[in-house]
Structures are given as structure tokens and as C-alpha cells.
Design a protein around this motif. Structure first.
Motif, PDB file in Angstrom:
ATOM      1  N   LEU A  82     -69.392 -77.996 -43.206  1.00  0.00           N
ATOM      2  CA  LEU A  82     -68.053 -77.475 -42.887  1.00  0.00           C
ATOM      3  C   LEU A  82     -67.018 -78.444 -43.430  1.00  0.00           C
ATOM      4  O   LEU A  82     -67.049 -79.635 -43.124  1.00  0.00           O
ATOM      5  CB  LEU A  82     -67.887 -77.300 -41.375  1.00  0.00           C
ATOM      6  N   GLU A  83     -66.161 -77.914 -44.267  1.00  0.00           N
ATOM      7  CA  GLU A  83     -65.102 -78.738 -44.855  1.00  0.00           C
ATOM      8  C   GLU A  83     -63.767 -78.128 -44.466  1.00  0.00           C
ATOM      9  O   GLU A  83     -63.449 -77.000 -44.857  1.00  0.00           O
ATOM     10  CB  GLU A  83     -65.269 -78.754 -46.375  1.00  0.00           C
ATOM     11  N   ALA A  84     -63.005 -78.847 -43.687  1.00  0.00           N
ATOM     12  CA  ALA A  84     -61.695 -78.351 -43.251  1.00  0.00           C
ATOM     13  C   ALA A  84     -60.612 -78.888 -44.180  1.00  0.00           C
ATOM     14  O   ALA A  84     -60.759 -79.958 -44.767  1.00  0.00           O
ATOM     15  CB  ALA A  84     -61.424 -78.788 -41.820  1.00  0.00           C
ATOM     16  N   SER A  85     -59.535 -78.133 -44.304  1.00  0.00           N
ATOM     17  CA  SER A  85     -58.416 -78.590 -45.129  1.00  0.00           C
ATOM     18  C   SER A  85     -57.545 -79.544 -44.324  1.00  0.00           C
ATOM     19  O   SER A  85     -57.740 -79.726 -43.117  1.00  0.00           O
ATOM     20  CB  SER A  85     -57.583 -77.397 -45.584  1.00  0.00           C
ATOM     21  N   ARG A  86     -56.583 -80.105 -45.000  1.00  0.00           N
ATOM     22  CA  ARG A  86     -55.641 -80.974 -44.290  1.00  0.00           C
ATOM     23  C   ARG A  86     -54.796 -80.181 -43.299  1.00  0.00           C
ATOM     24  O   ARG A  86     -54.298 -80.715 -42.327  1.00  0.00           O
ATOM     25  CB  ARG A  86     -54.705 -81.662 -45.299  1.00  0.00           C
ATOM     26  N   ALA A  87     -54.664 -78.886 -43.570  1.00  0.00           N
ATOM     27  CA  ALA A  87     -53.782 -78.045 -42.745  1.00  0.00           C
ATOM     28  C   ALA A  87     -54.352 -77.783 -41.361  1.00  0.00           C
ATOM     29  O   ALA A  87     -53.600 -77.616 -40.395  1.00  0.00           O
ATOM     30  CB  ALA A  87     -53.519 -76.723 -43.459  1.00  0.00           C
ATOM     31  N   ILE A  88     -55.677 -77.744 -41.248  1.00  0.00           N
ATOM     32  CA  ILE A  88     -56.305 -77.422 -39.957  1.00  0.00           C
ATOM     33  C   ILE A  88     -57.354 -78.476 -39.620  1.00  0.00           C
ATOM     34  O   ILE A  88     -58.287 -78.683 -40.395  1.00  0.00           O
ATOM     35  CB  ILE A  88     -56.989 -76.045 -39.999  1.00  0.00           C
TER      36      ILE A  88
END
Lengths: 172, 202
Positions: A82-88
Motif C-alpha cells: 500500500l502506497e499512500a500519496s502525500r495528500a492522504i
């Protein structure tokens, strides 16, 4: 002629009823829709890829600002990466995007709810799924990808956001 | 949204701005008022190693007005008339107009696009190599989303034939110019006739 018709009709009926309730699982597709959050609406796109040999599912969710999350699930819906963005933040991705994916693909045993209610329509495909104030409505089913009934509209409603997705295209 | 508008800018400016190259195409851009560009869009998703393709139309002028219409794999329209930004998504029951918190931000970016439409590329590092024009955003905000943009000149000294945008997350979007219509007869309709606009050539 009548006999042939009944045989063909029987095969079609059998094929329809033999399919699993969550028919998007096992497909590669693109969904497009609107995320409603904080009183605002944002276009959102989900790219879903099913890898046949491993039965893994990879999902990329993005808005116009870029990717929100990249997730890979194994054949049972367990998280491989799972790779989350900086936004979330990652914990929010777990509570939102990962939950949505698992619910849409029918991995409801991993939703963390004591009770998950599911209803099917007369064809045996899922119509609604709800638990803990979270609900999904699957509708506008059409035959695609080798006589598989696929929901063209999915509406997700949670306590903090709403998401409406349309099946835009199917892949291999 | 930022990334989107950057794609947008480079899509619309592809007809004018950069060239061998960069200066030639830049000069050509200053002489063209309005344009409609039909393009093939191919998005390569690194996680899958696969490409999703679609068709888009971009209409733009030097005043910063932009219409970006996606025909496939889904249908959507974004219009910025220089003041207001409007977005529309198509559902089975019809078109839906969106509200978006990013609007003010997008308006600012659109103003920047207007500058670039007039030949000002000062917000990008420009380099030429391998027969392409490479653009790298200078500001930190854009750098977070865009690694670089590669423009391939068409060879006519005035246009480019493709724009490849590389995201910082590894995904790539290739926009290939299919057709450029300069000064379409009904250009104003691109901003007023949201759902029925069709490019009419002069």
C-alpha cells in the motif's frame, strides 16, 4: 427449434446464476466518478488490474491532483502493498480507499465489522452491502466480458464521504 | 488538479509554444490566436505496466480560456473561461456539474497558463536533447507532481507531435496530437455550448 431455445436459455440462466455475487472481482477495469467530501466534489478515477496467474489485484486511485493510493491485494483480499500519496495519510487510506476496494470486490470478511448485511437481486448478484453506517449500492448491471453481469454504477456512502463510480472501460 | 492543468497547458500549448526548436515554436505561438487540438491520450500505470488510452480535445486561446474535453475511456469536460472554472462528468442519467475546492487554485494556475500561452516559459527549465524538448518545473509545488515533460517537435518548426508527462510517482501520460484546427469558426461556443460543442473548421 423450441427445444434448442430452451437449451440455450438454460445455459444462459445457469451461467448467470453460477457467477459469484461480486462480479467485478477477477476483472481489470477503469472506473470514473465523483468523490463528495467536505461539501465539495472531485473527479476521481480508479484503475483496477487483475493478474490472472496470481489472482492478485492492483488498484491505483487518482484525482486530477495525482495519485491518491496504490494498493495490491492478494487473492483473499489481504494487503500485499500500500502506497499512500502525500495528500492522504496511510491510516486514512486504510479506512477509506482500502475499505472501498475490499467492499466492492466482496472481501467483506476483511472489513472489520461484526455484521455485514448484503442483499442480492433476482439474478444472484450483489445489490447492496452495508455495515457500521457504511453502505454500497451496486446497480445498472450489464452483461460484459463473456456474459458476466457487471455493475456499471457503484454508490458508496460513509459518514464522511460519498463516492459514485461508473464503469468506464474493461481491460483484459 | 495542478498536474491536470499542467497536462492541459502542455496539451494546448503543444501546437504553439515549444520547438527546436523551442524558440521557433514559441514564436509561432505568438501568431496564433485560438486553437483546437485533438489528441490521443495514453496513460501508462507503472504498477500494472499497462496503458489506458483515450481521446481528448483541447480548445485554448491566448487569454487563458481553456476547454478540456475527454471523450474516452470516460466522458468529462473542464471549462475555464478566464474567470470561472467549471467541471462536468457524464453519468448514465446525464451530465453532472461539479463543485470543487480546487477551483481558486486552478484559477491561479490558469493565469500562469495564459502567460505561457503568450510565450513566457519562465516557470520551467528548458533543455533540448535526443530530438526532444525537456521541461522541468521550477517551483516546488509543481515538482512534487511532475518529474518532467518531453515534447517531440513535429518537424515543421511550429508544432509538436507529442507530449510525454512523467509523474513523480512513476506514471506517464503520452498525448499524441491527432489534428490541430487553428482559429475554429465556432471557437466561442467551446465556452458557452458545454455539451453540444463540435469544432468547425474555417
Amino acid at each position: 427449434m423450441r427445444a434448442v431455445f430452451f437449451i440455450v436459455a438454460s445455459f444462459i440462466s445457469a451461467a448467470l446464476y453460477a457467477q459469484p455475487a461480486f462480479t467485478l472481482r477477477g476483472n481489470s477495469y477503469v472506473q470514473r466518478g465523483i468523490l463528495e467530501y467536505g461539501g465539495e466534489e472531485f473527479p476521481i478515477t480508479a484503475y483496477v488490474k487483475h493478474f490472472k496467474p496470481s489472482a492478485e489485484t492492483a488498484v491505483v486511485v487518482e484525482t486530477q491532483a495525482g495519485s491518491l493510493a496504490k494498493i495490491v491485494l492478494d487473492r483473499n483480499g489481504s494487503e500485499i502493498s500500500l502506497e499512500a500519496s502525500r495528500a492522504i495519510p496511510e491510516r486514512i487510506v486504510h479506512k477509506t480507499i482500502l475499505r472501498d476496494i475490499r467492499a466492492v470486490l466482496g472481501f467483506y470478511g476483511l472489513l472489520g465489522a461484526d455484521v455485514v448485511r448484503m442483499s442480492k437481486d433476482s439474478r444472484g448478484v450483489v445489490a447492496t452491502l452495508d455495515f457500521d453506517g457504511y453502505s454500497i449500492k451496486f446497480s445498472d448491471y450489464k452483461l460484459r466480458n463473456g456474459n458476466r453481469l457487471l455493475p456499471h454504477t457503484i454508490e458508496i456512502c460513509s459518514d464522511s464521504y460519498k463516492l459514485k463510480l461508473i464503469l468506464a472501460s474493461l481491460g483484459n | 488538479m495542478k498536474k491536470f492543468v499542467c497536462i492541459l497547458f502542455f496539451a494546448v500549448s503543444c501546437a504553439y509554444l515549444f520547438g527546436g526548436a523551442a524558440e521557433l515554436i514559441s514564436a509561432a505561438s505568438k501568431n496564433t490566436g485560438k486553437v483546437a487540438v485533438f489528441m490521443k491520450q495514453s496513460k501508462t500505470i507503472e504498477l500494472f505496466g499497462e496503458t489506458v488510452s483515450g481521446d481528448v480535445l483541447v480548445c485554448a486561446d491566448a487569454n487563458g480560456r481553456i476547454r478540456w474535453q475527454t471523450f474516452s475511456p470516460y466522458e468529462s469536460i473542464m471549462i475555464c473561461d478566464g474567470k470561472e472554472l467549471s467541471q462536468y462528468e457524464k453519468f448514465p442519467e446525464g451530465w453532472k456539474k461539479l463543485s470543487s475546492a480546487a477551483r481558486e487554485h486552478v484559477k491561479k494556475i490558469t493565469a500562469g497558463i495564459s502567460k505561457m500561452m503568450l510565450g513566457d516559459y519562465s516557470e520551467y527549465e528548458v533543455a533540448e536533447r535526443d530530438g526532444k524538448i525537456w521541461l522541468t518545473p521550477k517551483d516546488s509545488l509543481s515538482k512534487k507532481a511532475i518529474k518532467n515533460i518531453a515534447l517531440t517537435p513535429a518537424g515543421d518548426g511550429a508544432t509538436v507531435k507529442s507530449i510525454e508527462l512523467s509523474d513523480t510517482n512513476g506514471d506517464r501520460t503520452l498525448l499524441t496530437v491527432v489534428k490541430i484546427v487553428k482559429n475554429p469558426k465556432n471557437f466561442e461556443s467551446a465556452f458557452t455550448d458545454v455539451f453540444n460543442f463540435k469544432v468547425e473548421e474555417e
